[in-house]
Design a protein around this motif. Sequence first.
Motif, mmCIF file in Angstrom:
data_model
loop_
_atom_site.group_PDB
_atom_site.id
_atom_site.type_symbol
_atom_site.label_atom_id
_atom_site.label_comp_id
_atom_site.label_asym_id
_atom_site.label_seq_id
_atom_site.Cartn_x
_atom_site.Cartn_y
_atom_site.Cartn_z
ATOM 1 N N GLN A 33 0.823 -1.202 0.000
ATOM 2 C CA GLN A 33 0.000 0.000 0.000
ATOM 3 C C GLN A 33 0.864 1.261 0.000
ATOM 4 O O GLN A 33 0.450 2.294 -0.490
ATOM 5 N N ALA A 34 2.059 1.153 0.554
ATOM 6 C CA ALA A 34 2.927 2.310 0.649
ATOM 7 C C ALA A 34 3.568 2.659 -0.700
ATOM 8 O O ALA A 34 4.100 3.741 -0.861
ATOM 9 N N ALA A 35 3.538 1.733 -1.648
ATOM 10 C CA ALA A 35 4.133 1.981 -2.952
ATOM 11 C C ALA A 35 3.403 3.135 -3.635
ATOM 12 O O ALA A 35 2.196 3.264 -3.557
ATOM 13 N N ASP A 36 4.172 3.969 -4.312
ATOM 14 C CA ASP A 36 3.629 5.181 -4.914
ATOM 15 C C ASP A 36 4.177 5.298 -6.336
ATOM 16 O O ASP A 36 5.375 5.498 -6.528
ATOM 17 N N LEU A 37 3.297 5.189 -7.330
ATOM 18 C CA LEU A 37 3.718 5.227 -8.725
ATOM 19 C C LEU A 37 4.362 6.561 -9.085
ATOM 20 O O LEU A 37 5.384 6.592 -9.775
ATOM 21 N N GLY A 38 3.790 7.653 -8.615
ATOM 22 C CA GLY A 38 4.364 8.971 -8.902
ATOM 23 C C GLY A 38 5.780 9.100 -8.370
ATOM 24 O O GLY A 38 6.672 9.612 -9.057
ATOM 25 N N LYS A 39 5.981 8.623 -7.157
ATOM 26 C CA LYS A 39 7.316 8.650 -6.553
ATOM 27 C C LYS A 39 8.275 7.753 -7.342
ATOM 28 O O LYS A 39 9.434 8.102 -7.557
ATOM 29 N N GLY A 40 7.772 6.605 -7.789
ATOM 30 C CA GLY A 40 8.595 5.686 -8.578
ATOM 31 C C GLY A 40 8.996 6.282 -9.913
ATOM 32 O O GLY A 40 10.157 6.179 -10.327
ATOM 33 N N LYS A 41 8.056 6.941 -10.595
ATOM 34 C CA LYS A 41 8.368 7.577 -11.879
ATOM 35 C C LYS A 41 9.368 8.710 -11.698
ATOM 36 O O LYS A 41 10.301 8.854 -12.483
ATOM 37 N N ALA A 42 9.183 9.507 -10.643
ATOM 38 C CA ALA A 42 10.109 10.615 -10.382
ATOM 39 C C ALA A 42 11.510 10.080 -10.092
ATOM 40 O O ALA A 42 12.504 10.636 -10.570
ATOM 41 N N ALA A 43 11.585 9.001 -9.326
ATOM 42 C CA ALA A 43 12.886 8.398 -9.019
ATOM 43 C C ALA A 43 13.540 7.865 -10.287
ATOM 44 O O ALA A 43 14.759 8.002 -10.476
ATOM 45 N N LEU A 44 12.750 7.298 -11.165
ATOM 46 C CA LEU A 44 13.263 6.772 -12.425
ATOM 47 C C LEU A 44 13.873 7.883 -13.266
ATOM 48 O O LEU A 44 14.978 7.741 -13.801
ATOM 49 N N VAL A 45 13.183 9.007 -13.339
ATOM 50 C CA VAL A 45 13.675 10.154 -14.105
ATOM 51 C C VAL A 45 14.987 10.680 -13.526
ATOM 52 O O VAL A 45 15.904 11.045 -14.260
ATOM 53 N N LYS A 46 15.092 10.660 -12.188
ATOM 54 C CA LYS A 46 16.305 11.146 -11.521
ATOM 55 C C LYS A 46 17.445 10.131 -11.564
ATOM 56 O O LYS A 46 18.554 10.447 -11.164
ATOM 57 N N GLY A 47 17.154 8.923 -12.016
ATOM 58 C CA GLY A 47 18.182 7.888 -12.038
ATOM 59 C C GLY A 47 18.347 7.171 -10.713
ATOM 60 O O GLY A 47 19.318 6.449 -10.509
ATOM 61 N N ASP A 48 17.398 7.362 -9.803
ATOM 62 C CA ASP A 48 17.411 6.676 -8.515
ATOM 63 C C ASP A 48 16.660 5.359 -8.697
ATOM 64 O O ASP A 48 15.507 5.203 -8.305
ATOM 65 N N TYR A 49 17.341 4.396 -9.309
ATOM 66 C CA TYR A 49 16.690 3.163 -9.715
ATOM 67 C C TYR A 49 16.265 2.289 -8.536
ATOM 68 O O TYR A 49 15.260 1.590 -8.629
#
Length: 136
Positions: free
Chosen positions: A21-37
């Motif tokens: 439930q804590a997973a957040d798609l927006g946070k995941g996409k933002a991390a992907l863009v920043k290279g925080d894989y």
Amino acid sequence: MKQLLLPAIFLCSFLLGSLVQAADLGKGKAALVKGDYATALTEIRPLAEQGDSTAQYYLGVIYKEGQGVAMDEELSHEWLTKSAENGDAQAQMMLGMMYHFGSGVEENMDTARKWYQLAADQGLEEAQTVLVIIAE
């Protein structure tokens, strides 16, 4: 011993449910863009496993590009197919391209057209353009 097993199972399922439930798609996409894989995977994978088509698409891209994981065409294809079958137009487009050019799969224009058409039917302009081009 059996008295401890049931509470332990409940606690594990509660903790796992909280993590999902804590997973957040927006946070995941933002991390992907920043290279925080690492963060991207932490956020995206649980959602993909729950059946979120957008998360499945991003996980497919992560494996295709080897972003924070070993590049894996088979896993990429698996996640993109799940996403595409769940109706994600971007995944359908990407699968069309993979089959069109034989990227990670055997080249197959009939299968490529099928995926392009599904994406085009959802209004994805790139897919509509490709269908016009390959029809000529």
